[in-house]
Design a protein around this motif. Structure first.
Motif, mmCIF file in Angstrom:
data_model
loop_
_atom_site.group_PDB
_atom_site.id
_atom_site.type_symbol
_atom_site.label_atom_id
_atom_site.label_comp_id
_atom_site.label_asym_id
_atom_site.label_seq_id
_atom_site.Cartn_x
_atom_site.Cartn_y
_atom_site.Cartn_z
ATOM 1 N N VAL A 229 0.847 -1.192 0.000
ATOM 2 C CA VAL A 229 0.000 0.000 0.000
ATOM 3 C C VAL A 229 0.880 1.238 0.000
ATOM 4 N N GLY A 230 0.468 2.244 -0.764
ATOM 5 C CA GLY A 230 1.213 3.498 -0.803
ATOM 6 C C GLY A 230 0.416 4.612 -0.148
ATOM 7 N N THR A 231 1.093 5.490 0.564
ATOM 8 C CA THR A 231 0.434 6.630 1.202
ATOM 9 C C THR A 231 0.908 7.922 0.561
ATOM 10 N N PHE A 232 0.044 8.940 0.609
ATOM 11 C CA PHE A 232 0.408 10.232 0.022
ATOM 12 C C PHE A 232 -0.223 11.356 0.824
ATOM 13 N N GLU A 233 0.375 12.530 0.683
ATOM 14 C CA GLU A 233 -0.154 13.770 1.266
ATOM 15 C C GLU A 233 0.052 14.859 0.229
ATOM 16 N N LEU A 234 -1.056 15.410 -0.262
ATOM 17 C CA LEU A 234 -1.003 16.383 -1.348
ATOM 18 C C LEU A 234 -1.216 17.788 -0.793
ATOM 19 N N ASP A 235 -0.239 18.665 -1.002
ATOM 20 C CA ASP A 235 -0.355 20.081 -0.645
ATOM 21 C C ASP A 235 -1.110 20.770 -1.779
ATOM 22 N N ILE A 236 -2.342 21.182 -1.509
ATOM 23 C CA ILE A 236 -3.195 21.713 -2.583
ATOM 24 C C ILE A 236 -2.631 23.006 -3.157
ATOM 25 N N VAL A 263 2.485 14.633 -12.452
ATOM 26 C CA VAL A 263 3.173 13.395 -12.836
ATOM 27 C C VAL A 263 2.233 12.209 -12.657
ATOM 28 N N LEU A 264 1.509 12.171 -11.531
ATOM 29 C CA LEU A 264 0.572 11.074 -11.281
ATOM 30 C C LEU A 264 -0.647 11.166 -12.182
ATOM 31 N N GLU A 265 -1.155 12.393 -12.386
ATOM 32 C CA GLU A 265 -2.343 12.581 -13.223
ATOM 33 C C GLU A 265 -2.097 12.086 -14.645
ATOM 34 N N ASN A 266 -0.892 12.294 -15.165
ATOM 35 C CA ASN A 266 -0.582 11.911 -16.544
ATOM 36 C C ASN A 266 -0.451 10.407 -16.744
ATOM 37 N N LEU A 267 -0.357 9.641 -15.656
ATOM 38 C CA LEU A 267 -0.268 8.182 -15.781
ATOM 39 C C LEU A 267 -1.641 7.542 -15.983
ATOM 40 N N VAL A 268 -2.725 8.250 -15.649
ATOM 41 C CA VAL A 268 -4.075 7.710 -15.815
ATOM 42 C C VAL A 268 -4.416 7.649 -17.306
ATOM 43 N N ILE A 269 -4.961 6.503 -17.743
ATOM 44 C CA ILE A 269 -5.256 6.358 -19.171
ATOM 45 C C ILE A 269 -6.404 7.287 -19.567
ATOM 46 N N ALA A 270 -6.477 7.581 -20.865
ATOM 47 C CA ALA A 270 -7.424 8.588 -21.360
ATOM 48 C C ALA A 270 -8.873 8.237 -21.001
ATOM 49 N N GLU A 271 -9.225 6.924 -21.081
ATOM 50 C CA GLU A 271 -10.617 6.529 -20.822
ATOM 51 C C GLU A 271 -11.039 6.786 -19.385
ATOM 52 N N ASP A 272 -10.091 6.865 -18.456
ATOM 53 C CA ASP A 272 -10.439 7.004 -17.039
ATOM 54 C C ASP A 272 -10.101 8.377 -16.475
ATOM 55 N N ARG A 273 -9.681 9.318 -17.310
ATOM 56 C CA ARG A 273 -9.214 10.593 -16.770
ATOM 57 C C ARG A 273 -10.318 11.424 -16.114
ATOM 58 N N ARG A 274 -11.559 11.093 -16.416
ATOM 59 C CA ARG A 274 -12.657 11.797 -15.725
ATOM 60 C C ARG A 274 -12.673 11.470 -14.240
ATOM 61 N N SER A 278 -8.189 17.136 -10.050
ATOM 62 C CA SER A 278 -7.439 18.187 -10.739
ATOM 63 C C SER A 278 -7.173 19.312 -9.742
ATOM 64 N N PRO A 279 -6.265 20.246 -10.071
ATOM 65 C CA PRO A 279 -6.038 21.371 -9.150
ATOM 66 C C PRO A 279 -7.332 22.110 -8.810
ATOM 67 N N GLU A 280 -8.194 22.287 -9.804
ATOM 68 C CA GLU A 280 -9.439 23.017 -9.569
ATOM 69 C C GLU A 280 -10.392 22.227 -8.666
ATOM 70 N N SER A 281 -10.546 20.917 -8.959
ATOM 71 C CA SER A 281 -11.488 20.123 -8.157
ATOM 72 C C SER A 281 -10.980 19.936 -6.728
ATOM 73 N N ARG A 282 -9.655 19.905 -6.566
ATOM 74 C CA ARG A 282 -9.124 19.780 -5.202
ATOM 75 C C ARG A 282 -9.361 21.062 -4.408
ATOM 76 N N ARG A 283 -9.142 22.210 -5.057
ATOM 77 C CA ARG A 283 -9.367 23.476 -4.354
ATOM 78 C C ARG A 283 -10.834 23.647 -3.983
ATOM 79 N N SER A 284 -11.743 23.229 -4.879
ATOM 80 C CA SER A 284 -13.176 23.410 -4.632
ATOM 81 C C SER A 284 -13.756 22.319 -3.737
ATOM 82 N N GLY A 285 -13.011 21.244 -3.566
ATOM 83 C CA GLY A 285 -13.507 20.135 -2.762
ATOM 84 C C GLY A 285 -14.411 19.195 -3.528
ATOM 85 N N SER A 286 -14.517 19.358 -4.848
ATOM 86 C CA SER A 286 -15.392 18.509 -5.655
ATOM 87 C C SER A 286 -14.673 17.288 -6.221
ATOM 88 N N ALA A 287 -13.394 17.148 -5.967
ATOM 89 C CA ALA A 287 -12.633 16.014 -6.504
ATOM 90 C C ALA A 287 -13.171 14.713 -5.929
#
Length: 378
Positions: A229-236, A263-274, A278-287
């Motif tokens: 398992v991997g853990t992360f902490e994202l500074d918005i 870097v992580l976002e770009n690894l997601v394949i095109a079909e699943d990128r929805r 994103s920076p915007e959804s994280r700031r708004s809390g809608s992610a």
């Protein structure tokens, strides 16, 4: 065996030098503090120091050799040859006078030296005559002890023996500095470990009581015990991730403490990128917080299913400042489910088949679908 620092008056407020409220007293306080920083007094014998003392005895041809640390009205032998003790009375010491010298003190015959002619170790047993001590000095030029050799007969040292004694004194200090540095590194490692524990505790404290999160925590504990398992902490605000080593391995990234979120976002394949944040959804809390998506691993390009579980952390003003969570590879579980589903579908189709041709066609279609999924890596 070394030394005595002279005055013998040890009144209140006096250091080894017997001086009160003077520059010399201040230097003595610094010297004692420097000695304490090595944490060497009253430690067990160590081969590295024993070898140095033995070499000093052999090269100088003396029956006695000592690595001596001078404390506050005491002396401690870190290593000795020919004495059999770790400490002797301070008032009969030679080394306290030796540390007042610049680098080396040589006393060919103590009976003829006014500093030592009345010393009980000279006038009585063991009737010491010869003493030579090289000073152990810190990087700040503070003397903390000596490496010394002694004999029961008057004698001299030649230039090579004197130079060797000075070199051995420097080697003693190298050993002391090395041990102090290792202790410092150990303290830093312990501080980092405690910091990691505090961060984990904060992340756990932010989890709510929902059944989904409890299930995720159970998976997380199992995954952590298995090391997958991997853990992360994202500074918005900085759009930067602090990640664990296992997180890097899950995504096929070189192990390092942090990555830009892109870097992580770009690894997601095109079909699943929805499904990505994103920076915007994280700031708004809608992610989306609990998602499953596919990635192409950075190192080998393998297609893998990733489950990510996360929570937002807010500041006192209610603004999202961080996103913390875990990510783990669920590809094997996905493949297992697909295979089970294919076998169940095949069973249903076979029950409805009327002819051998129907059976062959159903089996071929279902198996081809299953193999296609396996080839794609799902």
């Amino acid at each position: 065996m070394p030394f005595v620092i002279s005055d013998r008056a040890a009144g209140q407020g006096r250091g080894v030098l017997g001086i009160v409220d003077s520059p010399a007293h201040t230097r003595e306080q610094r010297r004692l503090a420097a000695l304490d920083s090595y944490k060497i007094l009253d430690t067990p014998r160590e081969k590295d120091f024993d070898d140095i003392a033995a070499l000093a005895s052999q090269i100088c041809g003396t029956p006695i050799a000592v690595i001596n640390l001078v404390g506050d009205r005491r002396q401690f032998f870190k290593a000795e040859v020919g004495l059999g003790v770790r400490e002797t009375p301070f008032d009969s010491s030679f080394c306290a006078k030796a540390i007042l010298e610049e680098d080396l003190l040589v006393v060919p015959d103590a009976r003829l030296d006014h500093r030592f002619e009345t010393n009980p170790l000279v006038t009585g047993a063991p009737h010491l005559r010869f003493y030579a001590g090289a000073i152990l000095k810190t990087g700040d030029d503070l003397p903390i002890g000596t490496i010394c050799v002694l004999d029961y007969q008057p004698r001299e040292l030649d230039d090579l023996q004197k130079q060797t004694l000075l070199v051995l004194a420097r080697q003693v200090m190298v050993q002391l500095e090395l041990r102090r540095e290792l202790r410092r590194k150990a303290r830093e490692a312990e501080a980092h470990r405690r910091l990691g524990e505090r961060r984990l505790a904060r992340a756990v404290a932010m989890e709510d009581a929902s059944s989904r999160l409890r299930q995720m925590e159970e998976r997380s504990r199992d995954a952590q015990s298995a090391g997958r398992v991997g853990t992360f902490e994202l500074d918005i605000a900085a759009d930067s991730l602090t990640v664990s080593e296992e997180f890097c391995r899950v995504f096929g990234l070189p192990v390092q403490p942090s990555y830009p979120a892109s870097v992580l976002e770009n690894l997601v394949i095109a079909e699943d990128r929805r499904m990505r944040s994103s920076p915007e959804s994280r700031r708004s809390g809608s992610a989306p917080l609990d998602v499953d998506y596919r990635i192409r691993r950075a190192d080998d390009g393998a297609l893998r299913w990733i489950s990510r579980r996360a929570r937002f952390v807010q500041n006192d003003a209610g603004v999202n400042t961080r996103m913390v969570g875990v990510a783990f590879d669920t590809t094997d579980a996905k493949l297992k489910n697909v295979r089970i589903a294919a076998l169940l579908t095949l069973g249903d189709r076979l029950r409805d088949a009327d002819t051998r041709a129907d059976i062959g066609r159903a089996a071929g279609e279902i198996l081809a679908e299953g193999l296609g999924v396996a080839r794609a890596g799902y």
